[in-house]
Design a protein around this motif. Sequence first.
Motif, PDB file in Angstrom:
ATOM      1  N   UNK A  85       0.736  -1.052   0.006  1.00 24.76           N
ATOM      2  CA  UNK A  85       0.107   0.187   0.095  1.00 24.76           C
ATOM      3  C   UNK A  85       0.617   1.184  -0.161  1.00 24.76           C
ATOM      4  N   UNK A  86       1.727   1.360   0.764  1.00 27.70           N
ATOM      5  CA  UNK A  86       2.655   2.301   0.874  1.00 27.70           C
ATOM      6  C   UNK A  86       3.631   2.637  -0.728  1.00 27.70           C
ATOM      7  N   UNK A  87       3.962   1.557  -1.014  1.00 25.81           N
ATOM      8  CA  UNK A  87       4.739   1.676  -2.259  1.00 25.81           C
ATOM      9  C   UNK A  87       3.752   2.319  -3.362  1.00 25.81           C
ATOM     10  N   UNK A  88       2.611   1.690  -3.601  1.00 18.34           N
ATOM     11  CA  UNK A  88       1.665   2.042  -4.544  1.00 18.34           C
ATOM     12  C   UNK A  88       1.094   3.523  -4.192  1.00 18.34           C
ATOM     13  N   UNK A  89       0.939   3.941  -3.019  1.00 22.28           N
ATOM     14  CA  UNK A  89       0.666   5.298  -2.828  1.00 22.28           C
ATOM     15  C   UNK A  89       1.945   6.163  -3.227  1.00 22.28           C
TER      16      UNK A  89
END
Length: 180
Positions: free
Chosen positions: A169-173
Amino acid sequence: MWELLELYAAFFRIGGMTFGGGLTMLPMLKHEIVEKKGWAEEEELLDYYAVGQCTPGIIAVNVATFIGYKRRGIIGGVFSTLGMISPSLIIVSILAMFLEQFMSNQYVAHAVGGIKVVVCALMLNTLVSMAKKTIKGKLTAAVCIIGFLVSMFTPVPRVLIVILAGCTGIVLYKMGRFKA
């Protein structure tokens, strides 16, 4: 010492009079802790409740620990926690003494079977409602499906799956492809 006993007694009442946990306990916590005792403000109680949902363990026990700690430090947290869990321990201990006798009764055995089925239905209902609120597109659906498949068909620890999903989720954000 008196306040420690007061913490224990207040949380004993809450733990013994509230069934269903979670949200069902919030009104009683508000009445007892905010309105009656004045140990926390309503907004503060909601903050404790929110943090309690995000930390391991039972929400009400976490809230009791936070409030007890706020009032009297570590020992206050211990007394509050013990107060919250004591009713459950007493009830479960009493039931355990008689469970063997009751389980041999065919009506009780069938009732427990019915209860298990309904619990599964309630869990499925919770799962569907959570999925509707959290799966917001193809990427979150993919993370959900991959997480499910990995948890079902591999020996990967579930904690690791949750951590990896959070990192994803952090990487995609950061890539601009995901909005929570």
